[in-house]
Design a protein around this motif. Structure first.
Motif, PDB file in Angstrom:
ATOM      1  N   GLY A 205       0.710  -1.185   0.047  1.00 12.14           N
ATOM      2  CA  GLY A 205      -0.012  -0.010  -0.031  1.00 12.14           C
ATOM      3  C   GLY A 205       0.762   1.250  -0.125  1.00 12.14           C
ATOM      4  N   ALA A 206       1.879   1.085   0.873  1.00 15.19           N
ATOM      5  CA  ALA A 206       3.030   2.336   0.903  1.00 15.19           C
ATOM      6  C   ALA A 206       3.734   2.401  -0.277  1.00 15.19           C
ATOM      7  N   GLN A 207       4.499   1.530  -0.718  1.00 15.78           N
ATOM      8  CA  GLN A 207       5.399   1.680  -1.905  1.00 15.78           C
ATOM      9  C   GLN A 207       5.446   0.679  -2.929  1.00 15.78           C
ATOM     10  N   GLY A 208       4.844  -0.510  -2.697  1.00 11.93           N
ATOM     11  CA  GLY A 208       4.848  -1.574  -3.665  1.00 11.93           C
ATOM     12  C   GLY A 208       4.012  -1.323  -4.998  1.00 11.93           C
ATOM     13  N   ALA A 209       2.846  -0.837  -4.746  1.00  8.36           N
ATOM     14  CA  ALA A 209       2.004  -0.639  -5.907  1.00  8.36           C
ATOM     15  C   ALA A 209       2.382   0.448  -6.771  1.00  8.36           C
ATOM     16  N   ILE A 210       3.123   1.697  -6.085  1.00 15.49           N
ATOM     17  CA  ILE A 210       3.764   2.392  -6.964  1.00 15.49           C
ATOM     18  C   ILE A 210       4.885   2.012  -7.807  1.00 15.49           C
ATOM     19  N   VAL A 211       5.590   1.325  -7.195  1.00 11.44           N
ATOM     20  CA  VAL A 211       6.926   0.565  -7.893  1.00 11.44           C
ATOM     21  C   VAL A 211       6.260  -0.372  -8.926  1.00 11.44           C
ATOM     22  N   ILE A 212       5.259  -0.865  -8.701  1.00  7.67           N
ATOM     23  CA  ILE A 212       4.685  -1.983  -9.883  1.00  7.67           C
ATOM     24  C   ILE A 212       4.153  -1.109 -10.884  1.00  7.67           C
ATOM     25  N   PHE A 213       3.615   0.042 -10.600  1.00  5.15           N
ATOM     26  CA  PHE A 213       2.924   0.966 -11.488  1.00  5.15           C
ATOM     27  C   PHE A 213       4.014   1.566 -12.537  1.00  5.15           C
ATOM     28  N   ILE A 214       5.296   1.898 -11.999  1.00  2.08           N
ATOM     29  CA  ILE A 214       6.406   2.336 -12.690  1.00  2.08           C
ATOM     30  C   ILE A 214       7.053   1.220 -13.442  1.00  2.08           C
ATOM     31  N   LEU A 215       7.063   0.188 -12.930  1.00  5.00           N
ATOM     32  CA  LEU A 215       7.762  -1.030 -13.943  1.00  5.00           C
ATOM     33  C   LEU A 215       6.743  -1.359 -14.965  1.00  5.00           C
ATOM     34  N   LEU A 216       5.242  -1.330 -14.717  1.00  2.00           N
ATOM     35  CA  LEU A 216       4.490  -1.556 -15.884  1.00  2.00           C
ATOM     36  C   LEU A 216       4.742  -0.295 -16.998  1.00  2.00           C
ATOM     37  N   LEU A 217       4.907   0.966 -16.411  1.00  2.00           N
ATOM     38  CA  LEU A 217       5.074   1.738 -17.710  1.00  2.00           C
ATOM     39  C   LEU A 217       6.451   1.499 -18.608  1.00  2.00           C
ATOM     40  N   PHE A 218       7.365   1.108 -17.944  1.00  2.00           N
ATOM     41  CA  PHE A 218       8.563   0.635 -18.805  1.00  2.00           C
ATOM     42  C   PHE A 218       8.236  -0.733 -19.670  1.00  2.00           C
ATOM     43  N   VAL A 219       7.822  -1.721 -18.939  1.00  2.00           N
ATOM     44  CA  VAL A 219       7.248  -2.957 -19.832  1.00  2.00           C
ATOM     45  C   VAL A 219       6.411  -2.419 -20.703  1.00  2.00           C
ATOM     46  N   ASN A 220       5.178  -1.530 -20.562  1.00  2.00           N
ATOM     47  CA  ASN A 220       4.323  -1.247 -21.773  1.00  2.00           C
ATOM     48  C   ASN A 220       5.222  -0.453 -22.838  1.00  2.00           C
ATOM     49  N   ALA A 221       6.053   0.421 -22.499  1.00  2.00           N
ATOM     50  CA  ALA A 221       6.790   1.012 -23.662  1.00  2.00           C
ATOM     51  C   ALA A 221       7.784  -0.085 -24.464  1.00  2.00           C
ATOM     52  N   LYS A 222       8.452  -0.892 -23.744  1.00  2.00           N
ATOM     53  CA  LYS A 222       9.179  -1.813 -24.624  1.00  2.00           C
ATOM     54  C   LYS A 222       8.267  -2.820 -25.277  1.00  2.00           C
ATOM     55  N   VAL A 223       7.205  -3.311 -24.675  1.00  2.00           N
ATOM     56  CA  VAL A 223       6.433  -4.280 -25.685  1.00  2.00           C
ATOM     57  C   VAL A 223       5.426  -3.276 -26.680  1.00  2.00           C
ATOM     58  N   SER A 224       5.209  -2.396 -26.284  1.00  2.00           N
ATOM     59  CA  SER A 224       4.610  -1.411 -27.592  1.00  2.00           C
ATOM     60  C   SER A 224       5.328  -1.106 -28.622  1.00  2.00           C
ATOM     61  N   ASP A 225       6.846  -1.151 -28.365  1.00  2.00           N
ATOM     62  CA  ASP A 225       7.775  -1.042 -29.515  1.00  2.00           C
ATOM     63  C   ASP A 225       7.812  -2.049 -30.254  1.00  2.00           C
ATOM     64  N   SER A 226       7.872  -3.089 -29.734  1.00  2.00           N
ATOM     65  CA  SER A 226       8.122  -4.211 -30.225  1.00  2.00           C
ATOM     66  C   SER A 226       6.667  -4.848 -31.136  1.00  2.00           C
ATOM     67  N   ILE A 227       5.783  -4.529 -30.758  1.00  2.00           N
ATOM     68  CA  ILE A 227       4.241  -4.613 -31.376  1.00  2.00           C
ATOM     69  C   ILE A 227       4.133  -3.557 -32.570  1.00  2.00           C
ATOM     70  N   ASP A 228       4.753  -2.377 -32.480  1.00  2.00           N
ATOM     71  CA  ASP A 228       4.767  -1.341 -33.570  1.00  2.00           C
ATOM     72  C   ASP A 228       5.764  -2.001 -34.723  1.00  2.00           C
ATOM     73  N   LYS A 229       6.795  -2.529 -34.364  1.00  2.00           N
ATOM     74  CA  LYS A 229       7.623  -3.005 -35.274  1.00  2.00           C
ATOM     75  C   LYS A 229       7.077  -4.229 -36.080  1.00  2.00           C
ATOM     76  N   LYS A 230       6.529  -5.133 -35.151  1.00  2.00           N
ATOM     77  CA  LYS A 230       5.843  -6.240 -35.778  1.00  2.00           C
ATOM     78  C   LYS A 230       4.656  -5.953 -36.752  1.00  2.00           C
ATOM     79  N   TYR A 231       4.056  -4.686 -36.739  1.00  2.00           N
ATOM     80  CA  TYR A 231       3.051  -4.500 -37.619  1.00  2.00           C
ATOM     81  C   TYR A 231       3.478  -3.214 -38.456  1.00  2.00           C
ATOM     82  N   GLY A 232       4.961  -2.934 -38.540  1.00  2.00           N
ATOM     83  CA  GLY A 232       5.504  -1.954 -39.375  1.00  2.00           C
ATOM     84  C   GLY A 232       5.009  -0.358 -39.161  1.00  2.00           C
ATOM     85  N   ILE A 233       4.638  -0.227 -37.935  1.00  2.00           N
ATOM     86  CA  ILE A 233       4.181   1.188 -37.405  1.00  2.00           C
ATOM     87  C   ILE A 233       5.328   1.784 -36.577  1.00  2.00           C
TER      88      ILE A 233
END
Length: 100
Positions: free
Chosen positions: A56-84
């Motif tokens: 409640g104090a820190q873990g959820a915030i850390v997970i949110f920030i990690l999800l931001l980085f994961v989303n950026a990396k995965v989104s880039d790979s999806i963009d490349k996969k579809y040629g965007i």
């Protein structure tokens, strides 16, 4: 910008939407799911604090920030996969200035 076929665009948005739903579920479990199971999780400690308090104090915030980085990396790979991906866009001007 180049045209994208409807079939490719639909597959692209379906994959992106699926990933967003997964990220939202992970965020929900990290923030609210831990609270629902606070009693049994209180036996686990992280840095001397009960696990539910830490999440409640820190873990959820850390997970949110990690999800931001994961989303950026995965989104880039999806963009490349579809040629965007951005690397294929052509630069029209280099922004040169004229000296007087």
């Amino acid at each position: 910008m180049k045209k994208i076929e409807k079939k490719v665009a639909d597959a692209y948005f379906k994959e992106r939407t699926r990933n967003i739903i997964i990220y939202l579920l992970i965020g929900f479990v990290a923030s609210f799911g831990v609270v629902l199971f606070a009693e049994p999780l209180s036996r686990i400690t992280v840095n001397g604090f009960p696990f539910h308090y830490f999440m409640g104090a820190q873990g959820a915030i850390v997970i949110f920030i990690l999800l931001l980085f994961v989303n950026a990396k995965v989104s880039d790979s999806i963009d490349k996969k579809y040629g965007i991906d951005e690397n294929k866009n052509v630069q029209l001007s280099e922004g040169k200035t004229v000296d007087h």
